[in-house]
Motif scaffolding. Structure first.
Motif, PDB file in Angstrom:
ATOM      1  N   LEU A 187      19.912  -2.477   4.254  1.00  0.00           N
ATOM      2  CA  LEU A 187      19.024  -1.324   4.394  1.00  0.00           C
ATOM      3  C   LEU A 187      17.740  -1.473   3.580  1.00  0.00           C
ATOM      4  O   LEU A 187      17.157  -0.496   3.111  1.00  0.00           O
ATOM      5  N   GLY A 188      17.311  -2.721   3.383  1.00  0.00           N
ATOM      6  CA  GLY A 188      16.041  -2.959   2.711  1.00  0.00           C
ATOM      7  C   GLY A 188      16.069  -2.781   1.206  1.00  0.00           C
ATOM      8  O   GLY A 188      15.028  -2.480   0.595  1.00  0.00           O
TER       9      GLY A 188
ATOM     10  N   ASP B  48       0.833  -1.206   0.000  1.00  0.00           N
ATOM     11  CA  ASP B  48       0.000   0.000   0.000  1.00  0.00           C
ATOM     12  C   ASP B  48       0.869   1.257   0.000  1.00  0.00           C
ATOM     13  O   ASP B  48       0.558   2.241  -0.693  1.00  0.00           O
ATOM     14  N   THR B  49       1.953   1.232   0.777  1.00  0.00           N
ATOM     15  CA  THR B  49       2.855   2.383   0.840  1.00  0.00           C
ATOM     16  C   THR B  49       3.464   2.667  -0.529  1.00  0.00           C
ATOM     17  O   THR B  49       3.519   3.824  -0.982  1.00  0.00           O
ATOM     18  N   LEU B  50       3.927   1.614  -1.199  1.00  0.00           N
ATOM     19  CA  LEU B  50       4.540   1.788  -2.517  1.00  0.00           C
ATOM     20  C   LEU B  50       3.520   2.251  -3.554  1.00  0.00           C
ATOM     21  O   LEU B  50       3.810   3.104  -4.393  1.00  0.00           O
ATOM     22  N   GLU B  51       2.322   1.691  -3.490  1.00  0.00           N
ATOM     23  CA  GLU B  51       1.290   2.083  -4.453  1.00  0.00           C
ATOM     24  C   GLU B  51       0.911   3.542  -4.263  1.00  0.00           C
ATOM     25  O   GLU B  51       0.762   4.305  -5.221  1.00  0.00           O
ATOM     26  N   ALA B  52       0.767   3.961  -2.987  1.00  0.00           N
ATOM     27  CA  ALA B  52       0.420   5.352  -2.705  1.00  0.00           C
ATOM     28  C   ALA B  52       1.520   6.310  -3.157  1.00  0.00           C
ATOM     29  O   ALA B  52       1.245   7.461  -3.533  1.00  0.00           O
TER      30      ALA B  52
ATOM     31  N   PHE C 252      11.236   1.605   3.320  1.00  0.00           N
ATOM     32  CA  PHE C 252      11.698   2.596   4.278  1.00  0.00           C
ATOM     33  C   PHE C 252      11.628   3.959   3.594  1.00  0.00           C
ATOM     34  O   PHE C 252      11.865   4.059   2.381  1.00  0.00           O
ATOM     35  N   PRO C 253      11.328   5.028   4.318  1.00  0.00           N
ATOM     36  CA  PRO C 253      11.194   6.343   3.670  1.00  0.00           C
ATOM     37  C   PRO C 253      12.414   6.732   2.836  1.00  0.00           C
ATOM     38  O   PRO C 253      12.270   7.311   1.745  1.00  0.00           O
TER      39      PRO C 253
ATOM     40  N   LEU D 213      13.902   6.061  -5.017  1.00  0.00           N
ATOM     41  CA  LEU D 213      13.447   5.023  -5.926  1.00  0.00           C
ATOM     42  C   LEU D 213      13.930   5.258  -7.358  1.00  0.00           C
ATOM     43  O   LEU D 213      14.415   4.334  -8.028  1.00  0.00           O
ATOM     44  N   GLU D 214      13.812   6.475  -7.854  1.00  0.00           N
ATOM     45  CA  GLU D 214      14.255   6.765  -9.218  1.00  0.00           C
ATOM     46  C   GLU D 214      15.757   6.543  -9.373  1.00  0.00           C
ATOM     47  O   GLU D 214      16.217   5.946 -10.358  1.00  0.00           O
TER      48      GLU D 214
END
Length: 294
Positions: free
Chosen positions: A124-125, A71-75, A143-144, A150-151
């Motif tokens: 670190l995930g 959900d976090t990634l989709e948002a 993680f934030p 991400l890019e």
């Protein structure tokens, strides 16, 4: 040439909500489009087993935790952001490298295993692999700090993919050196920084040691080491080596990334080139130029 970021968001949600008995089959179907990544492996590959061996999300536990992460990634628009970043980065690389013949590339973006202590701790995930032409795999926990980068993470892997694609640098497992791996990480980070700046572009595991002269000097002593089984110790450091059961060499996590950034930055400063223009630059030349610069 096209880059396709697979819709693993829908696929992962379907897997995590399916009856337990159906999950392995659904996972295998999701992984199949990126099976070309394993075309050089000897013998048959079980994609589900490889997924679990490489810190992929579990299919027998932690469903709610994984669904919340999804959900976090989709948002955050992760899949759309990754597609845009890769398309934009490809345009930059094509402009900087006349005659570049990029393959069609399939990108598999999956959640990691929240119970994997090595993945969630020292890594670190985040893990990525873009070294097999035409295929990129990114295993991710939101993680934030990772979502923010991400890019940069995606274009780092794209640089690897096109550096080692046909017509580029040849990665011969029998002769390739630690130096090649270290330089490739430095170039990929430099490209991410070219597009997104130093704060976002550096791979996180290398940041603590960017200015550590002792770590840099130690990595330099291993640049001529061959044998890919040795690379984890020199590039990812002792935590990565111990996780894989190989002999550590006395380096912290991400040491090779930190050293690679320093070598590449010195080379780019000496030559006036960008990381995009240096896509296929010879690693030995990069190292020699950087060390001459001092």
């Amino acid at each position: 040439m096209a880059i396709t970021v697979l819709d693993t968001c829908s696929a992962m949600r379907r897997i995590l909500q399916a009856p337990m008995a159906d999950r392995a089959g659904l996972l295998r179907s999701m992984l199949e489009p990126n099976a070309g990544m394993y075309r050089y492996y000897p013998g048959e590959i079980d994609l589900v087993s490889v997924h679990h061996q490489t810190s992929g999300f579990p299919i027998d536990r932690d469903e709610e935790r994984c669904l919340d992460a999804l959900d976090t990634l989709e948002a955050a628009g992760a899949w759309e952001r990754m597609q845009r970043a890769l398309d934009d980065a490809l345009a930059v690389l094509l402009e900087a490298t006349p005659g570049l013949k990029a393959p069609d590339i399939t990108v598999l973006f999956v959640l990691g295993d929240p119970a994997d202590q090595h993945f969630m701790g020292p890594c670190l995930g985040l893990t990525g692999f873009g070294g097999i032409s035409g295929n990129i795999a990114i295993t991710f926990w939101p993680f934030p700090e990772n979502v923010e980068r991400l890019e940069a993470t995606a274009v780092h892997e794209l640089h690897h993919n096109l550096r080692f694609s046909p017509g580029g640098v040849v990665w011969n497992p029998a002769t390739v050196t630690v130096g090649e791996h270290v330089v490739s990480e430095g170039l990929a980070d430099a490209f991410a920084r070219q597009l997104y700046g130093d704060e976002l572009g550096h791979t996180r595991i290398g940041v603590p040691h960017l200015h550590d002269d002792a770590v840099f000097d130690k990595v330099l002593t291993g640049l001529d080491v061959t044998g890919m089984e040795n690379f984890t110790a020199w590039v990812h450091g002792d935590p990565g080596a111990e996780h894989l059961g190989v002999t550590p060499v006395g380096l912290p996590m991400g040491a090779g990334y930190a050293a690679g950034n320093r070598l590449v930055d010195a080379y780019l400063a000496a030559t006036g080139r960008t990381a995009a223009q240096a896509l296929h630059a010879d690693s030995a030349e990069i190292i020699a130029t950087a060390l001459r610069r001092g």
